[in-house]
Design an enzyme around this catalytic site. Structure first.
Site, short mmCIF file in Angstrom:
data_model
loop_
_atom_site.label_atom_id
_atom_site.label_comp_id
_atom_site.label_asym_id
_atom_site.label_seq_id
_atom_site.Cartn_x
_atom_site.Cartn_y
_atom_site.Cartn_z
N GLU A 139 0.83 -1.21 0.00
CA GLU A 139 0.00 0.00 0.00
C GLU A 139 0.86 1.25 0.00
O GLU A 139 1.65 1.47 0.92
CB GLU A 139 -0.90 0.02 1.24
CG GLU A 139 -1.76 1.26 1.34
CD GLU A 139 -2.57 1.31 2.63
OE1 GLU A 139 -3.54 2.09 2.68
OE2 GLU A 139 -2.21 0.58 3.58
N GLU A 236 -11.51 2.55 6.82
CA GLU A 236 -10.32 2.82 7.61
C GLU A 236 -10.25 4.32 7.88
O GLU A 236 -9.42 5.03 7.34
CB GLU A 236 -9.06 2.32 6.91
CG GLU A 236 -7.85 2.34 7.83
CD GLU A 236 -6.55 1.95 7.14
OE1 GLU A 236 -5.75 1.23 7.75
OE2 GLU A 236 -6.36 2.36 5.97
#
Length: 253
Positions: A139, A236
């Site tokens: 990521e 998130e």
């Protein structure tokens, strides 16, 4: 129709992880994910997942020495022994709780040596995870929140995935990080969808609930659905106040 995963690294952090899993189930989430669950006994996590019927989508490798500024180890030259131990730990824990993927955290590094180190450790991760049926994710983090992080954008991540040649390695596409640094989130996702293993979201620029900010998530969720994405989208975000009070965005979505 969009489905959602609760990232328990940010949501319900006032509760032990098993209780946070139960809270996510009661709130109507379709899955959960977490950051660093290693201090929680596997049996307790498995019990909560079994009770709620929620899948665990993923967890992260350890960051290292956080007090010293570590934010992952796997691209940091000279620390491959620690990095590979963290990968083994993450894959073992993921297998034990039935998690689908491990996010291999690159850490704060730069340059060709870091690039080679990251490739070497990703290939190691592929060797030990593929037989377990566990996916790997990388990521990119935005430069405002993580200025020294090795993975800085999705183009760099896509190039590393191609070069690594690891069959179970995919991109974690975080709409928040992409929105902070790369512009049109939908265009980037459309181009990268074949490489994408998981999608996360939060408001831009404050990383709050997705009911405000620069991205119209009600529209984006529908567009992602139209692209054919079938997995739960990872919430998130950093709630302001009690998590349950911030979930009004889920009803229209």
């Amino acid at each position: 129709m969009a489905r959602f995963s609760a990232n328990l690294g940010f949501l319900w952090t006032d509760r032990p992880l098993p209780e946070a899993i139960r809270a996510a189930g009661a709130a109507g989430f379709h899955a959960v994910e977490c950051h660093w669950p290693y201090d929680v006994p596997v049996a307790e996590v498995r019990s909560a997942l079994r009770e709620t019927g929620l899948p665990m989508l993923g967890l992260n490798t350890r960051r290292g020495n956080v007090e010293a500024g570590d934010n992952g180890l796997c691209a940091v030259p000279g620390r491959s022994e620690e990095a590979q131990a963290a990968i083994v730990e993450a894959v073992d824990y993921a297998e034990a709780v039935g998690a689908q993927a491990v996010h291999v955290m690159a850490g704060n590094a730069a340059g060709e040596d870091a690039h080679r180190t990251f490739l070497r450790n990703l290939r190691f991760a592929g060797e030990i995870s593929v037989s377990c049926g566990i996916g790997l994710l990388i990521e990119p983090l935005n430069r405002f929140d993580a200025p020294g992080y090795f993975l800085k954008n999705t183009a760099q991540a896509a190039a590393i995935i191609a070069e690594a040649g690891v069959a179970n390695l995919k991109l974690m596409f975080d709409c928040y990080h992409v929105g902070r640094t790369e512009g049109d989130v939908l265009d980037r996702l459309r181009a990268l969808l074949p490489l994408t293993g998981h999608i996360q979201f939060a408001s831009v620029p404050d990383r709050g609930a997705p009911d405000h900010g620069e991205i119209d998530y009600r529209t984006l969720f529908a567009q992602i659905d139209a692209l054919g994405w079938a997995g739960p989208l990872g919430a998130e975000y950093r709630p302001v106040g009690e998590t349950g009070a911030t979930l009004t965005w889920m009803t229209p979505a």
